[in-house]
Design a protein around this motif. Structure first.
Motif, short mmCIF file in Angstrom:
data_model
loop_
_atom_site.label_atom_id
_atom_site.label_comp_id
_atom_site.label_asym_id
_atom_site.label_seq_id
_atom_site.Cartn_x
_atom_site.Cartn_y
_atom_site.Cartn_z
N ARG A 142 0.67 -1.33 -0.03
CA ARG A 142 0.09 0.16 0.02
C ARG A 142 1.07 1.25 -0.04
NH1 ARG A 142 -3.88 -0.64 4.63
NH2 ARG A 142 -5.03 -1.86 3.37
N ALA A 143 2.24 1.08 0.41
CA ALA A 143 3.00 2.49 0.28
C ALA A 143 3.48 2.71 -1.04
CB ALA A 143 4.16 2.36 1.39
N CYS A 144 3.12 3.99 -1.38
CA CYS A 144 3.41 4.69 -2.70
C CYS A 144 4.80 5.07 -2.43
CB CYS A 144 2.52 5.72 -3.27
SG CYS A 144 0.93 5.01 -3.07
N ALA A 145 5.81 4.59 -3.19
CA ALA A 145 7.30 5.02 -2.96
C ALA A 145 7.93 5.57 -4.22
CB ALA A 145 7.83 4.05 -2.38
N ALA A 146 8.91 6.53 -3.95
CA ALA A 146 9.72 6.96 -4.59
C ALA A 146 11.41 6.53 -4.16
CB ALA A 146 9.93 8.58 -4.67
N ALA A 147 11.59 5.41 -4.56
CA ALA A 147 12.72 4.48 -3.85
C ALA A 147 12.65 4.59 -2.18
CB ALA A 147 14.19 5.45 -4.27
N ASP A 148 13.80 5.10 -1.47
CA ASP A 148 13.79 5.30 -0.17
C ASP A 148 13.94 7.08 -0.02
OD1 ASP A 148 16.32 5.61 -0.52
OD2 ASP A 148 16.92 4.10 0.82
N ARG A 149 13.47 7.61 -0.77
CA ARG A 149 13.48 9.12 -0.85
C ARG A 149 12.14 9.71 -0.93
NH1 ARG A 149 18.42 8.32 -4.40
NH2 ARG A 149 19.96 7.56 -3.09
N THR A 150 11.07 9.45 -0.65
CA THR A 150 9.69 9.68 -0.85
C THR A 150 9.28 11.18 -0.61
OG1 THR A 150 9.15 7.42 -0.72
CG2 THR A 150 7.26 9.09 -0.72
N GLY A 151 9.83 11.51 0.81
CA GLY A 151 9.64 12.83 1.20
C GLY A 151 10.31 13.93 0.39
N HIS A 152 11.51 13.35 0.10
CA HIS A 152 12.26 14.40 -0.83
C HIS A 152 11.74 14.68 -1.92
CE1 HIS A 152 15.80 15.19 -3.51
NE2 HIS A 152 16.12 15.90 -2.55
#
Ligand code: FAD
Length: 616
Positions: A142-152
């Motif tokens: 369920r976690a929509c991700a941009a690698a491990d830099r989603t907040g960035h």
């Protein structure tokens, strides 16, 4: 603008805006974007450059039931969040958040946020703690991700869109206090510019607090140094109570000794926690979802392993997280920052050896009480209580909103699920934006000059510091606060420990009143800013310690070994007491008063999820 040197109240310049937002993190910039798009004149004040707000550190993802990679829908997300909150979350707010989740994620996608992609072009989603399919049956992606830099990725997307829409940023401007008039309405903020020491008033019919968390009240924290709870302090000084401050989340995997976070996305990608015998011990504590149990449960299990002598290292004082079986390709594609953190903060190559971890303070579940539109709401004490002795009626504070980690809507209750904070920022940043735009169209747009008296209080705080000749160093007092919180409000609590913590924190009050500013210079005086920050840290610490000592049960992240399961309550595992404690805590700074108010049990369109034993 007048500088502090020649500062008299009549010299302080006033700037007028349709809305003033304090905080340029994910929540602040989501709200400001909505207002700027609607043509409002918006100021965003921020202590640091917007894209350096703590949201930038978010690694793992944004929770939304897109169902791109497994069977999912918002009902499952709603159920998981209610259960994750240990039934302390308000179900109307949780329903609203989970239903809106896919919309806010697709909006970001359309703004150009660079999410990771699946082969078919849809957004990549990874599993995360406590998120399941079919009401707890198995872990869901369920976690929509941009690698491990989603907040960035999120923060840069929102910043660029705000620039496009003409939001005005006041960078390194530090808000000190809310401006409250005699009627109790909020009319903006008074703030100081770090670079020059200039003080100015930002007058506005709408003020939004979006100042983030306050993890720096603890000695070991995953939070940025700027997370000092300024918005919380400002609200408290304006007489607003704080909700559910006893609930602080420990993230299971801070790097041992450094505190830096290793995202839960590691376990989402398949990492395993092991004790000194190499045992994957989470199988014993959470047989269904194992390492993907929620954070309160995993942190307690790790603590238990260490307490029972199965900790790792020469001092048997930590656990290790094993990612060696994931393979170099997955690690470099999905967790590149975690690889870097391993190298730089633990001297460990995570592709080859397990990394030492320890539960570390991470997130504040409580905060400034709000409606689902972000309006700050306080109980109407005059209206009295109902037959259960609870304050059921609330008053909205005119002109004031709170969103993001400094607010308590409440969707996280006693324990937040990973990925639900970034979601909270987006959903309630946007909801507040919508409400403000509606209000704006009906508002009187003529600014009346402020009565200068409303500035007296803040100017006296500034002058007191500037004229101080002796007293305590702000950082020394902050260290005392941190040491106290670390010992007395930890993963496992006892009533005696908490009572002692309350006494120790209250005893620091005199020192807070006598902070000495040795460096009186105006230009980039960070010591002055720290002196203001410590006053905010103190309010957060008091609220936390006192609220904790007065909740006589265990629930979510508040785990108190004194409170055993009451025999007449079938739903109370580990000392949760639904008969007496399905209530939010509200702490008032004045007199350190605590009151309790009922959890909102009525979802918007679906049936209430009845409490049950919380096992995974
Ligand atoms: C390391 C880490 C990783 C995380 N990973 C995830 C994740 O993967 N998924 C998830 O859902 N959640 C995650 N979280 C939680 C989530 O990132 C935060 O709760 C969220 O980003 C907070 O956003 P915010 O907008 O409330 O505040 P922030 O992003 O913290 O921004 C606060 C803003 O307020 C400004 N400010 C503060 N005080 C003042 C003042 N006095 N005057 C002017 N400006 C002020 C700051 O400059 C800043 O711009 C993580 C948290 C951490 C610490």
């Amino acid at each position: 603008m007048a500088t502090r040197q020649d500062n008299t109240i009549s010299n302080i310049k006033t700037l007028n805006y349709d809305a003033v937002i304090v905080g340029g993190g994910g929540s602040g910039m989501r709200a400001s974007l909505h207002l700027a798009e609607a043509g409002m004149k918006v100021a965003v004040l921020t202590k640091v450059f917007p894209t350096r707000s703590h949201t930038v550190a978010a690694q793992g993802g944004i929770g939304a039931s897109l169902g791109n990679m497994s069977n999912d829908n918002w009902h499952f997300h709603f159920y998981d969040t209610v259960k994750g909150s240990d039934w302390l979350g308000d179900q109307d707010a949780i329903e609203y958040m989970c239903r809106e989740a896919p919309k806010v994620v697709y909006e970001l996608e359309h703004m150009g946020m660079p999410f990771d992609r699946n082969e078919d072009g849809t957004i990549y989603q990874r599993p995360f703690g406590g998120h399941t399919s079919n009401y707890g049956e198995k872990a869901v992606q369920r976690a929509c991700a941009a690698a491990d830099r989603t907040g960035h990725a999120l923060l840069h997307t929102l910043y660029q869109k705000n620039l496009q829409q003409g939001t005005e940023f006041f960078i390194e401007w530090i808000a000190l206090d809310l401006i409250k008039d005699d009627a109790g309405n909020i009319n903006g903020v008074i703030a100081i510019e770090q670079e020059t020491g200039t003080v100015a008033v930002f007058q506005s019919p709408i003020t939004v607090l979006a100042t983030g968390g306050a993890g720096r009240i603890f000695a070991a924290s995953t939070n940025a140094y700027i997370n000092t709870g300024d918005g919380i302090g400002m609200a408290v000084r304006a007489g607003i109570p704080l909700q559910d401050m006893e609930f602080w989340q420990f993230h299971p995997t801070g790097v041992h000794g450094a505190g830096v976070l290793l995202t839960e996305g590691c376990r989402g990608e398949g990492a395993i926690l092991r004790n000194k015998d190499g045992e994957a011990f989470m199988e014993r504590y959470a047989p269904t979802v194992k390492d993907l149990a929620p954070r309160d449960l995993v942190s307690r299990s790790m603590d238990q392993e260490i307490k029972e002598g199965r900790g790792c290292g020469p001092n048997a004082d930590h656990i290790v997280m094993d990612m060696t079986h994931l393979g170099v390709e997955t690690i470099m594609k999905r967790l590149p920052s975690v690889f870097e953190i391993g190298k730089n903060f633990a001297n460990v190559d995570i592709t080859k050896e397990p990394i030492p971890v320890i539960p570390t303070i991470h997130y504040m579940m409580g905060g400034i009480p709000t409606t689902i539109h972000g309006q700050v709401i306080v109980p109407d004490l005059e209206a009295g209580t109902d037959e259960d002795g609870l304050y059921a009626k609330g008053n909205v504070i005119k002109g004031l909103y709170a969103i993001g980690e400094c607010a308590c809507v409440s969707v996280h209750g006693a324990n937040r699920l990973g990925t639900n904070s970034l979601l909270d920022l987006l959903v309630f940043g946007r909801a507040a934006g919508k409400h403000i735009v509606d209000e704006f169209h009906h508002a009187d747009h003529n600014y009346k000059p402020l009565d200068p008296r409303v500035l007296d209080y803040t100017v006296s705080r500034l002058d007191k510091l500037q004229q101080s000749t002796s007293g305590y160093n702000a950082q020394d007092v902050a260290d005392e606060i941190r040491a106290t919180m670390q010992t007395h409000a930890s993963v496992f609590r006892t009533q005696a420990m908490m009572d002692e913590g309350v006494a120790k924190i209250l005893a620091l009050g005199d020192k807070i009143d006598q902070i000495h500013l040795a460096d009186k210079s105006q230009v980039f005086n960070t010591a002055r800013i720290e002196a203001f920050e410590v006053a905010n840290l103190y309010e957060v610490a008091k609220a936390t310690m006192i609220s904790a000592a007065q909740r006589h049960e265990s629930r979510g992240a508040h785990s108190v070994s004194d409170y055993d399961r009451p025999e007449d309550d079938a739903y109370a595992p580990n000392g949760r007491n639904d008969n007496d404690w399905m209530k939010h805590t509200l702490w008032y700074s004045e007199g350190n008063k605590i009151i309790h108010k009922p959890v909102r049990k009525v979802p918007l369109t679906v049936d209430y999820i009845e409490p049950k034993v919380r096992v995974y």
